[in-house]
Structure formats: C-alpha cells, structure tokens
Scaffold this motif. Structure first.
Motif, mmCIF file in Angstrom:
data_model
loop_
_atom_site.group_PDB
_atom_site.id
_atom_site.type_symbol
_atom_site.label_atom_id
_atom_site.label_comp_id
_atom_site.label_asym_id
_atom_site.label_seq_id
_atom_site.Cartn_x
_atom_site.Cartn_y
_atom_site.Cartn_z
ATOM 1 N N ILE A 1 0.851 -1.196 0.000
ATOM 2 C CA ILE A 1 0.000 0.000 0.000
ATOM 3 C C ILE A 1 0.887 1.247 0.000
ATOM 4 C CG2 ILE A 1 -1.679 1.319 1.345
ATOM 5 C CD1 ILE A 1 -2.817 -1.343 2.319
ATOM 6 N N ARG A 2 0.533 2.196 -0.858
ATOM 7 C CA ARG A 2 1.358 3.387 -1.031
ATOM 8 C C ARG A 2 0.773 4.593 -0.289
ATOM 9 N NH1 ARG A 2 2.696 3.215 -7.552
ATOM 10 N NH2 ARG A 2 3.210 0.987 -7.652
ATOM 11 N N ALA A 3 1.664 5.409 0.215
ATOM 12 C CA ALA A 3 1.236 6.655 0.839
ATOM 13 C C ALA A 3 0.679 7.589 -0.238
ATOM 14 C CB ALA A 3 2.416 7.315 1.551
ATOM 15 N N GLY A 4 -0.204 8.486 0.187
ATOM 16 C CA GLY A 4 -0.755 9.437 -0.765
ATOM 17 C C GLY A 4 -2.090 9.992 -0.319
ATOM 18 N N SER A 5 -2.647 10.862 -1.148
ATOM 19 C CA SER A 5 -3.960 11.446 -0.892
ATOM 20 C C SER A 5 -4.961 10.799 -1.834
ATOM 21 C CB SER A 5 -3.929 12.965 -1.110
ATOM 22 O OG SER A 5 -3.045 13.583 -0.207
ATOM 23 N N TYR A 6 -5.977 10.183 -1.269
ATOM 24 C CA TYR A 6 -6.945 9.426 -2.057
ATOM 25 C C TYR A 6 -8.345 9.996 -1.880
ATOM 26 C CZ TYR A 6 -3.155 6.023 -2.282
ATOM 27 O OH TYR A 6 -1.943 5.416 -2.500
ATOM 28 N N GLU A 7 -9.168 9.756 -2.888
ATOM 29 C CA GLU A 7 -10.567 10.144 -2.833
ATOM 30 C C GLU A 7 -11.404 8.877 -2.969
ATOM 31 O OE1 GLU A 7 -13.349 13.709 -4.595
ATOM 32 O OE2 GLU A 7 -11.807 12.851 -5.884
ATOM 33 N N LEU A 8 -12.102 8.514 -1.904
ATOM 34 C CA LEU A 8 -12.935 7.318 -1.914
ATOM 35 C C LEU A 8 -14.325 7.702 -2.391
ATOM 36 C CD1 LEU A 8 -11.916 5.800 1.546
ATOM 37 C CD2 LEU A 8 -10.681 5.752 -0.635
ATOM 38 N N GLU A 9 -14.848 6.956 -3.354
ATOM 39 C CA GLU A 9 -16.153 7.263 -3.912
ATOM 40 C C GLU A 9 -17.109 6.105 -3.688
ATOM 41 O OE1 GLU A 9 -15.395 8.212 -7.997
ATOM 42 O OE2 GLU A 9 -14.725 10.248 -7.509
#
Length: 332
Positions: free
Chosen positions: A80-88
C-alpha cells in the motif's frame, strides 16, 4: 512454524468472517461512505493497521480490524502506497485495496495557457482546487527566491501546459514543475537555433518567443512573424510591437490602445526603445519557442492583420501601407 502461524491467522479471519464464502461476499460489497466521496490521507510509514483505522476515521462504516485482516490476507498489505486518495461510493474492500496498492491518488489539474502573463498564472493558482496556497501574499521577487531563482523576473519562466497534482499539493510545487519544464524546452530550442540568428542568448530567444506568441493569430504565420522581428533586429529597426506596449502599461491598459500609449515610454515600449524588451511579456508555447530560434527565411519587415486571423507580410514600407489601407481601413 511460520506456516503454522499464517494458518492460524487465516483460520481466525475465516471464523470472524463466517467462512470463506462470507469472506468472498464481504470483500465485494460496497463500503458505506458518509458522503458521495471522502478524502483519505495515507502518510508515509503508516502501518496497514493504521491505514485500516484511517479508512474508518473518514466516517466509512467498516470495522477497521476486519479491513486490516483483509489487507493481511491479500498478501498486499506492505504494498500500500502513501498518498492522498478520494474514496467514492461503490468502492468495495477489494477495489479499495487495489486503489491503495496502485497508488491511484486523487488528482486535480491546472491549465496554464499559452500567452498568459504571470498575473494570470497567479490568479489561476489562487483559484485551483485543493492546491495549498503557499505563495499567496508573496511578492514576485520573494516567490522566485522561494523557487531558487532569486533576482530572476518571473514573466515567461513557466511552461504553459496542463499540470496534474495530488490533493494537498502546494502551488510552489506546481510552479517548480512548470519552471523546470520551461528550462528544458528553452534549452532544447536554443540548441536547435539557426546559425544566423540575431539573438545573443537563450533568454533573448525566450523574450522574442513571448512576442511571437502574442502576435500570432494563425499557427501557419508564426515562423514568418518571427522572421519579421529577426529581420528588424538585424538592421537595427525598432520592433514596434503593440503587445509589448500593452504589457508595459500593466493594469492601466483598458483594452483600447491609443497613440499616446505608443508614445508613453516604459522599459517594454518597443516603439520608444530599440531592441528586445528587458523581459518576456507572456508564456510562450513550444511552437513559439521554435519559431523564435528558427524563423522563416524572408526579407519581410512588416505585417498587418487581415482580419481573419492571418497576416499580410511586406518587405517595404510602401507595400505595408497599401496592406494597412486594404485590410485595416477598408481601402481597395
């Protein structure tokens, strides 16, 4: 011993999930989000257990321990990579894991348009969605120092293109990318310059390219327009190009260029001052950069807009005056 521990772990997971069939059903069921989309931030170094908790902390209706077990069971928990995600909505535990493993961060885009000046660039940055405004309130001088270019005028130093960025990125980071892109494009253009080009440096080419960008109505005329300015530089003739006057007027320009404006001296007025202006007047695109360093072979010294986006080119003042009378004054 390791295989025995893994077996116990899988057995425990199956018991909690109610068996293999239940597990298969659960990982393919849409997660219940508190909104159509929610933001998830995974910081570098966060453990799989912490990531599962972070998903639950968004308000998503999921047991973090159950999600953590799914991460472990998949064998991809450490990918799993670090980052900013948008869950839809519609996201399942299976697709969530796939998104996190592939690093499909939530991105936005900013378009920097060919021919924009730096005031327009800063206005676009200020309006950009989910972009941290580090440069708001900075002077242009302070901003360029922040970017590692102290003393350099910002005009024309950023390449016009579409820049994608992750939610939470800074405007400084986007500007850095745009500046490096222009440095690369300018370096490549200058390396491909014509041998008889009347320019002393790559910076001169950037300034001329910015003028060509602002003067070009049709792409096919770009190299010919560059030729007119190159020819004028060769013979010591003033460039006399309106966009430089307009740039020098700055916010005082009201959209109507008057005779007195052409006579009002500023560092960028190419009617009152010889040679190139001291800085670019806009962001040139790749085509304008190439036109500036590889102008058409011509003896044209003048051009006038025909009214359809194209230009009429002339080698003499008499021919130019006739063209002006025809295309600008409605003469025959």
């Amino acid at each position: 011993m390791r295989r025995f521990s893994l077996t116990l772990f899988l057995l425990a997971a199956l018991v909690v999930l109610g068996g293999g069939a239940a597990a298969l059903w659960w990982v393919n069921q849409p997660l219940k989000l508190p909104a159509p989309s929610v933001d998830l931030s995974v910081e570098p170094g966060t453990t799989p257990r912490g990531i599962a908790q972070a998903v639950a902390d968004t308000g998503t209706a999921v047991q973090p321990q159950l999600l953590y077990w799914w991460f472990r069971f998949s064998g991809q928990d450490r990918q799993i990579r670090a980052g900013s995600y948008e869950l839809e909505r519609g996201l399942t535990p299976r697709t969530l894991l796939a998104v996190l493993v592939r690093g499909e961060e939530a991105t936005r885009s900013l378009v920097l348009v060919e021919g924009w000046n730096f005031r327009q660039v800063r206005a676009a940055l200020a309006k950009a969605e989910q972009l941290k405004p580090e440069t708001v309130g900075m002077t242009d001088e302070a901003l360029m120092a922040q970017l590692g270019k102290p003393g350099l005028h910002p005009e024309g130093r950023f390449f016009p293109d579409t820049y994608t960025y992750s939610k939470g990125s800074t405007d400084t980071a986007v500007l850095q990318r745009a500046m490096r892109a222009m440095d690369r494009k300018l370096e490549a253009a200058w390396a491909a310059r014509a041998s008889d080009l009347p320019l002393k440096s790559a910076d001169d080419a950037l300034i001329l390219a910015s003028i060509v960008e602002k003067e070009t109505g049709k792409a096919n005329d770009r190299a010919e327009i560059a030729s007119v300015f190159a020819n004028r530089l060769r013979v010591g003739m003033p460039l006399q190009t309106d966009p430089t006057v307009i740039y020098g007027l700055g916010a005082a320009f009201d959209g109507n260029l008057r005779k007195r404006d052409l006579q009002t001296d500023t560092p960028w007025n190419t009617y009152t001052r010889p040679g190139l202006p001291p800085t670019p007047i806009a962001m040139p695109g790749k085509a304008a950069l190439l036109a500036a360093v590889q102008p058409a072979r011509s003896r044209s010294l003048y051009f006038v807009a025909r009214g359809d986006g194209t230009s009429q080119f002339s080698e003499s003042l008499d021919a130019h005056n006739r063209a002006v009378n025809k295309y600008q004054r409605g003469g025959q």
